[in-house]
Design a protein around this motif. Structure first.
Motif, short mmCIF file in Angstrom:
data_model
loop_
_atom_site.label_atom_id
_atom_site.label_comp_id
_atom_site.label_asym_id
_atom_site.label_seq_id
_atom_site.Cartn_x
_atom_site.Cartn_y
_atom_site.Cartn_z
N MET A 1 0.85 -1.18 0.00
CA MET A 1 0.00 0.00 0.00
C MET A 1 0.89 1.23 0.00
O MET A 1 1.55 1.53 0.97
CB MET A 1 -0.90 0.00 1.23
N SER A 2 0.93 1.97 -1.08
CA SER A 2 1.83 3.10 -1.23
C SER A 2 1.06 4.40 -1.25
O SER A 2 0.02 4.52 -1.91
CB SER A 2 2.63 2.97 -2.53
N SER A 3 1.57 5.41 -0.52
CA SER A 3 0.92 6.71 -0.50
C SER A 3 0.88 7.35 -1.87
O SER A 3 -0.02 8.12 -2.19
CB SER A 3 1.65 7.63 0.49
N SER A 4 1.88 7.04 -2.71
CA SER A 4 1.93 7.65 -4.03
C SER A 4 0.85 7.11 -4.95
O SER A 4 0.56 7.69 -5.99
CB SER A 4 3.31 7.40 -4.66
N GLN A 5 0.23 5.99 -4.58
CA GLN A 5 -0.82 5.41 -5.40
C GLN A 5 -2.21 5.77 -4.90
O GLN A 5 -3.20 5.38 -5.51
CB GLN A 5 -0.66 3.88 -5.40
N LEU A 6 -2.29 6.48 -3.80
CA LEU A 6 -3.57 6.82 -3.19
C LEU A 6 -3.75 8.33 -3.10
O LEU A 6 -2.79 9.07 -2.96
CB LEU A 6 -3.66 6.22 -1.79
N THR A 7 -5.00 8.77 -3.18
CA THR A 7 -5.34 10.18 -3.09
C THR A 7 -5.80 10.50 -1.67
O THR A 7 -6.65 9.80 -1.12
CB THR A 7 -6.48 10.52 -4.07
N PRO A 8 -5.27 11.57 -1.06
CA PRO A 8 -5.66 11.89 0.30
C PRO A 8 -7.07 12.47 0.40
O PRO A 8 -7.47 13.30 -0.42
CB PRO A 8 -4.62 12.93 0.74
N VAL A 9 -7.79 12.03 1.40
CA VAL A 9 -9.09 12.60 1.77
C VAL A 9 -8.95 13.07 3.20
O VAL A 9 -8.82 12.27 4.12
CB VAL A 9 -10.24 11.59 1.64
N ALA A 10 -8.92 14.38 3.39
CA ALA A 10 -8.69 14.94 4.72
C ALA A 10 -9.98 14.92 5.53
O ALA A 10 -11.07 15.17 5.01
CB ALA A 10 -8.17 16.37 4.60
N PHE A 11 -9.83 14.65 6.83
CA PHE A 11 -10.97 14.50 7.73
C PHE A 11 -10.75 15.32 8.98
O PHE A 11 -9.64 15.40 9.50
CB PHE A 11 -11.13 13.02 8.10
N ASP A 12 -11.82 15.96 9.46
CA ASP A 12 -11.72 16.74 10.69
C ASP A 12 -13.11 16.87 11.30
O ASP A 12 -14.11 16.91 10.59
CB ASP A 12 -11.15 18.13 10.41
N ILE A 13 -13.16 16.91 12.64
CA ILE A 13 -14.43 17.12 13.31
C ILE A 13 -14.36 18.33 14.23
O ILE A 13 -13.28 18.74 14.66
CB ILE A 13 -14.86 15.88 14.13
N GLU A 14 -15.53 18.90 14.50
CA GLU A 14 -15.69 19.89 15.56
C GLU A 14 -16.60 19.26 16.61
O GLU A 14 -17.46 18.44 16.28
CB GLU A 14 -16.33 21.18 15.03
N THR A 15 -16.42 19.65 17.86
CA THR A 15 -17.21 19.07 18.94
C THR A 15 -17.78 20.19 19.82
O THR A 15 -17.35 21.35 19.75
CB THR A 15 -16.38 18.12 19.81
N SER A 16 -18.74 19.79 20.66
CA SER A 16 -19.36 20.76 21.56
C SER A 16 -18.54 20.98 22.82
O SER A 16 -18.95 21.72 23.71
CB SER A 16 -20.77 20.28 21.93
N GLY A 17 -17.40 20.34 22.90
CA GLY A 17 -16.53 20.48 24.06
C GLY A 17 -15.72 19.22 24.26
O GLY A 17 -15.55 18.41 23.33
N PHE A 18 -15.23 19.02 25.47
CA PHE A 18 -14.36 17.88 25.76
C PHE A 18 -14.86 17.06 26.95
O PHE A 18 -14.18 16.14 27.39
CB PHE A 18 -12.94 18.37 26.01
N ASP A 19 -16.04 17.41 27.46
CA ASP A 19 -16.61 16.65 28.57
C ASP A 19 -17.15 15.32 28.07
O ASP A 19 -17.25 15.07 26.86
CB ASP A 19 -17.72 17.45 29.25
N THR A 20 -17.57 14.47 29.01
CA THR A 20 -18.05 13.14 28.63
C THR A 20 -19.34 13.18 27.82
O THR A 20 -19.65 12.24 27.10
CB THR A 20 -18.27 12.28 29.89
N ASP A 21 -20.08 14.28 27.94
CA ASP A 21 -21.33 14.40 27.18
C ASP A 21 -21.17 15.22 25.90
O ASP A 21 -22.15 15.56 25.25
CB ASP A 21 -22.43 15.01 28.05
N ALA A 22 -19.93 15.53 25.52
CA ALA A 22 -19.69 16.30 24.30
C ALA A 22 -20.08 15.50 23.07
O ALA A 22 -19.98 14.28 23.04
CB ALA A 22 -18.22 16.71 24.22
N ILE A 23 -20.54 16.21 22.05
CA ILE A 23 -20.99 15.58 20.81
C ILE A 23 -20.25 16.18 19.62
O ILE A 23 -19.62 17.23 19.72
CB ILE A 23 -22.50 15.75 20.61
#
Length: 218
Positions: A1-23
């Motif tokens: 599996m070579s990076s030069s043969q694959l196209t990057p798909v960037a991923f990122d999330i935002e959250t409502s915070g960092f507590d245990t009930d964050a979404i």
């Protein structure tokens, strides 16, 4: 599996915070055709999706696909559909900046917990993952190790990010500033994908620490 043969798909999330009930409030992917964003309003208010897309398209590398939902479960189901229908393990690899490393990371561990919470199946199947934070030391970034700092040193192009600090995304969700929240996510996935493209041009294949996101029980 070579990076030069694959196209990057960037991923990122935002959250409502960092507590245990964050979404998760926003999940975004940057790919060859533009960007795909999934916005969770938490049922706070009505959203003018058309107006949002019109504004976001002005900042897109191609076109923005935006799906607006009212809760986190619906966001995760939409993300699952995107991953299943749009990502191909023979063509793409997923990347993030500190999304998941051997000793930590944020985005993927947070996502796993939320998928577990809702009793949903982990969607990332036979697809590779490489974290851009692990390639930072292959460039001289003048001691910067955060996404914005590394991007500014290596690329330096303006972005649509309206925030000085990612923590502002928490407040934006609470106050319903949907455009600013989406612009921040859009900027981060664009930054990450640009760094992945640079790494693909300058960094040796052996330095890409590719991993497969498919659990062994699948």
């Amino acid at each position: 599996m070579s990076s030069s043969q694959l196209t990057p798909v960037a991923f990122d999330i935002e959250t409502s915070g960092f507590d245990t009930d964050a979404i998760i409030t926003v999940a975004g992917f940057a790919h060859g055709l533009g960007e795909s964003l999934f916005l969770n309003t938490g049922g706070h208010s009505e959203v003018d999706r058309k107006a949002l897309v019109t504004s976001l398209d002005k900042e897109s590398t191609g076109a923005v696909q935006l799906e607006v939902v009212e809760d986190e479960a619906a966001l995760l189901e939409a993300v699952s559909s995107f991953v299943t229908d749009q990502l191909d393990g023979d063509t793409h690899y997923v990347t993030a900046f500190n999304g998941e490393t051997w000793n930590g990371g944020f985005d993927l561990p947070f996502c796993r917990t939320r998928f577990l919470h809702h009793g949903l199946r982990w969607p990332f199947g036979d697809i590779a993952y490489a974290d851009m934070i692990q390639l930072v030391d292959r460039f001289n970034t003048h001691d910067h190790s955060d996404l914005v700092g590394v991007y500014d040193v290596l690329v330096g192009e303006e972005t649509c990010d309206p925030f000085d600090d990612s923590a502002e995304a928490v407040d934006a969700f609470e106050t319903g500033e949907w455009l600013s929240l989406c612009e921040h996510n859009l900027a981060d996935i664009q930054r990450t994908r640009k760094l992945a493209e640079l790494a693909g041009q300058f960094v040796a294949r052996s330095d890409f620490k590719m991993k497969n996101l498919q659990p062994p029980s699948r």
